[in-house]
Design an enzyme around this catalytic site. Structure first.
Site, PDB file in Angstrom:
ATOM      1  N   ARG A  46       0.854  -1.200   0.000  1.00 32.58           N
ATOM      2  CA  ARG A  46       0.000   0.000   0.000  1.00 32.58           C
ATOM      3  C   ARG A  46       0.886   1.245   0.000  1.00 32.58           C
ATOM      4  O   ARG A  46       0.605   2.233  -0.668  1.00 32.58           O
ATOM      5  CB  ARG A  46      -0.957   0.004   1.210  1.00 32.58           C
ATOM      6  CG  ARG A  46      -1.669   1.335   1.377  1.00 32.58           C
ATOM      7  CD  ARG A  46      -2.986   1.298   2.144  1.00 32.58           C
ATOM      8  NE  ARG A  46      -3.033   0.377   3.257  1.00 32.58           N
ATOM      9  CZ  ARG A  46      -2.455   0.580   4.455  1.00 32.58           C
ATOM     10  NH1 ARG A  46      -1.789   1.697   4.680  1.00 32.58           N
ATOM     11  NH2 ARG A  46      -2.546  -0.335   5.399  1.00 32.58           N
ATOM     12  N   TYR A  98     -16.424  17.981 -13.945  1.00 28.63           N
ATOM     13  CA  TYR A  98     -16.837  16.579 -14.139  1.00 28.63           C
ATOM     14  C   TYR A  98     -17.950  16.219 -13.141  1.00 28.63           C
ATOM     15  O   TYR A  98     -17.862  16.564 -11.955  1.00 28.63           O
ATOM     16  CB  TYR A  98     -15.611  15.676 -13.941  1.00 28.63           C
ATOM     17  CG  TYR A  98     -15.922  14.208 -14.039  1.00 28.63           C
ATOM     18  CD1 TYR A  98     -16.209  13.622 -15.269  1.00 28.63           C
ATOM     19  CD2 TYR A  98     -15.937  13.392 -12.916  1.00 28.63           C
ATOM     20  CE1 TYR A  98     -16.507  12.276 -15.369  1.00 28.63           C
ATOM     21  CE2 TYR A  98     -16.232  12.045 -13.003  1.00 28.63           C
ATOM     22  CZ  TYR A  98     -16.520  11.493 -14.235  1.00 28.63           C
ATOM     23  OH  TYR A  98     -16.812  10.166 -14.319  1.00 28.63           O
ATOM     24  N   ASP A 170      -7.769  19.379 -13.102  1.00 26.02           N
ATOM     25  CA  ASP A 170      -8.044  18.070 -13.683  1.00 26.02           C
ATOM     26  C   ASP A 170      -7.613  18.138 -15.152  1.00 26.02           C
ATOM     27  O   ASP A 170      -8.230  18.823 -15.961  1.00 26.02           O
ATOM     28  CB  ASP A 170      -9.548  17.773 -13.545  1.00 26.02           C
ATOM     29  CG  ASP A 170      -9.948  16.411 -14.098  1.00 26.02           C
ATOM     30  OD1 ASP A 170      -9.253  15.908 -15.008  1.00 26.02           O
ATOM     31  OD2 ASP A 170     -10.971  15.868 -13.648  1.00 26.02           O
ATOM     32  N   LYS A 195      -8.789   7.401 -19.006  1.00 27.07           N
ATOM     33  CA  LYS A 195      -9.089   7.969 -20.311  1.00 27.07           C
ATOM     34  C   LYS A 195      -7.846   7.933 -21.205  1.00 27.07           C
ATOM     35  O   LYS A 195      -7.313   6.866 -21.434  1.00 27.07           O
ATOM     36  CB  LYS A 195      -9.659   9.373 -20.131  1.00 27.07           C
ATOM     37  CG  LYS A 195     -10.691   9.482 -18.984  1.00 27.07           C
ATOM     38  CD  LYS A 195     -11.962   8.674 -19.229  1.00 27.07           C
ATOM     39  CE  LYS A 195     -12.842   8.540 -17.989  1.00 27.07           C
ATOM     40  NZ  LYS A 195     -13.231   9.798 -17.348  1.00 27.07           N
TER      41      LYS A 195
HETATM   42  C1  LIG Z   1     -13.629  10.141 -16.039  1.00 23.62           C
HETATM   43  C2  LIG Z   1     -13.250  11.423 -15.435  1.00 23.62           C
HETATM   44  C3  LIG Z   1     -13.025  11.539 -14.054  1.00 23.62           C
HETATM   45  C4  LIG Z   1     -13.237  10.379 -13.100  1.00 23.62           C
HETATM   46  O1  LIG Z   1     -12.317   9.374 -13.325  1.00 23.62           O
HETATM   47  P1  LIG Z   1     -12.587   7.817 -13.001  1.00 23.62           P
HETATM   48  O2  LIG Z   1     -11.324   7.168 -13.446  1.00 23.62           O
HETATM   49  O3  LIG Z   1     -13.790   7.410 -13.782  1.00 23.62           O
HETATM   50  O4  LIG Z   1     -12.817   7.717 -11.532  1.00 23.62           O
HETATM   51  C5  LIG Z   1     -12.619  12.768 -13.568  1.00 23.62           C
HETATM   52  N1  LIG Z   1     -12.459  13.823 -14.378  1.00 23.62           N
HETATM   53  C6  LIG Z   1     -12.683  13.751 -15.701  1.00 23.62           C
HETATM   54  C7  LIG Z   1     -12.478  14.965 -16.535  1.00 23.62           C
HETATM   55  C8  LIG Z   1     -13.086  12.556 -16.279  1.00 23.62           C
HETATM   56  O5  LIG Z   1     -13.314  12.507 -17.592  1.00 23.62           O
END
Ligand SMILES: *Cc1c(COP(=O)(O)O)cnc(C)c1O
Length: 380
Positions: A46, A98, A170, A195
């Site tokens: 961890r 998001y 983000d 993504k």
């Molecule tokens: C998908 C996404 C998230 C969340 O990510 P997960 O891997 O699904 O938890 C956060 N911010 C953006 C811009 C996203 O496209």
């Protein structure tokens, strides 16, 4: 060295013990120690695992940061970063954040006494006006989801610095290949690595990256203490995904530009949101802070019937949640990423019932256009 070279020569591409050209999957939960007086670099997975560490250092290096942290999901990374804040703290957040982030801020962190105000962050004055004495962070996404609004990161970071508060960004849509917020003065970069970073629609993961030792030790404390870490198998898959980041991003972006231009000319397409189109209101700022518009675009159609038909009949894009895979993905923000947002709130923000978001994959752009053309311009 250029980023394309650094993606391949990360300093973590060769296993130091065997010379393997792929970092092994250290599928272990613990590490044997030599003596009670001397513990090795790794003790419990961890806290640290060599496969995860290779990935964390790779992502940190690509973002121009010093420390990276891999989490079990993008939301785990975002929530872990938000755990740096305390009851009584206030955050200023961009309004089309998001949906999952909106949900944890309004339903979970609000319960812990961490308050958020959502503002149109494309306007720096609106960010400044929302800052209070107890504001501790500015939370941004640019291009935003799903309307691809552009926020001036350097301007926001300067404003935050002048007030002694943190800027969190983000960077999921851009990846470090196109945009590196730390280099613009922001403090914490967050990712859904699910993504584009991983890029193959086969792992859920997230990252936080910083360029400051003290901030790094605070995030490490949360990562280890809260424990939402990424496992070694998934870390290995993401390491492999990142090796093709450049070619995937370049190819998908080139197709996205072509598709956006085509969409902009169609009578039944009422709006196209894409920072690669010169009439996008954030075009100049985006070009100043990023090296490309990326591969996600949104558009509205002239009726709900046509929108429904597109989502039901599209063949070359999957109708699904998510983005950033090798396959194109068409999604419907009103009932997917932003389903958690009340309808009035959604409509007010332009996330209407005729808005669709397209994440362009690696199919041939002309084939993708032909598929859209068949539905959008075909008989009702
Ligand atoms: C998908 C996404 C998230 C969340 O990510 P997960 O891997 O699904 O938890 C956060 N911010 C953006 C811009 C996203 O496209």
């Amino acid at each position: 060295m250029k980023l394309a070279t650094r993606i391949i020569h990360t300093g973590h591409t060769i296993d130091p013990t065997t010379g393997a050209l792929s970092i092994p999957i250290y599928q272990t939960s613990t590490f044997a120690q030599e003596s009670p007086d001397h513990f090795g670099k790794y003790d419990y997975a961890r806290s640290g695992n060599p496969t995860r560490e290779a990935l964390e250092e790779t992502v940190a290096q690509l973002e121009g940061g010093t420390h990276g942290f891999a989490f079990a999901s993008g939301m785990a990374a975002i929530s872990s970063a938000l755990l740096l804040f305390s009851p009584g703290d206030h955050l200023v957040v961009c309004e089309d954040v998001y949906g999952g982030t909106f949900r944890v801020l309004t339903k979970l962190f609000s319960r812990l006494g961490i308050e958020s105000d959502f503002v149109d962050a494309t306007d720096l004055a609106a960010i400044e006006a929302a800052i209070r004495l107890n504001t501790k962070g500015i939370y941004l996404e640019t291009p935003s989801n799903p309307l691809l609004k552009i926020i001036d990161l350097k301007g926001a970071a300067e404003l935050a610095k002048s007030k002694g508060i943190l800027t969190l960004v983000d960077n999921t849509f851009m990846t470090p290949y196109f945009q590196r917020p730390l280099e613009l003065g922001c403090d914490i970069v967050l990712h859904s690595g699910t993504k584009f970073l991983n890029g193959h629609s086969d792992v859920i993961c997230g990252f936080a990256v910083v360029a400051d030792k003290e901030l790094a030790s605070r995030i490490r404390f949360v990562q280890n203490g809260f424990g939402a870490i990424l496992g070694p198998q998934d870390s290995w898959l993401v390491l492999r995904g990142i090796k093709t980041l450049k070619v995937r991003m370049e190819e998908s972006q080139a197709s996205a530009v072509k598709i956006a231009r085509w969409l902009a000319e169609q009578k039944r397409v009422t709006n196209v949101y894409f920072p690669g189109l010169p009439d996008h209101p954030g075009y100049d700022i985006h070009n100043r802070q990023s090296s490309g518009p990326g591969a996600v675009l949104s558009f509205t159609l002239d009726s709900y019937e046509l929108t429904k038909k597109l989502l039901e009949q599209v063949e070359l894009a999957a109708f699904a949640v998510s983005l950033g895979g090798v396959e194109s993905i068409l999604s419907y923000p009103a009932r997917m990423s932003h389903a958690a947002m009340p309808r009035e709130e959604r409509d007010a923000r332009g996330i209407t019932d005729t808005l669709v978001r397209l994440s362009v994959g690696l199919e041939d752009a002309d084939d993708l256009i032909a598929d859209l053309d068949r539905i959008i311009n075909g008989p009702d």
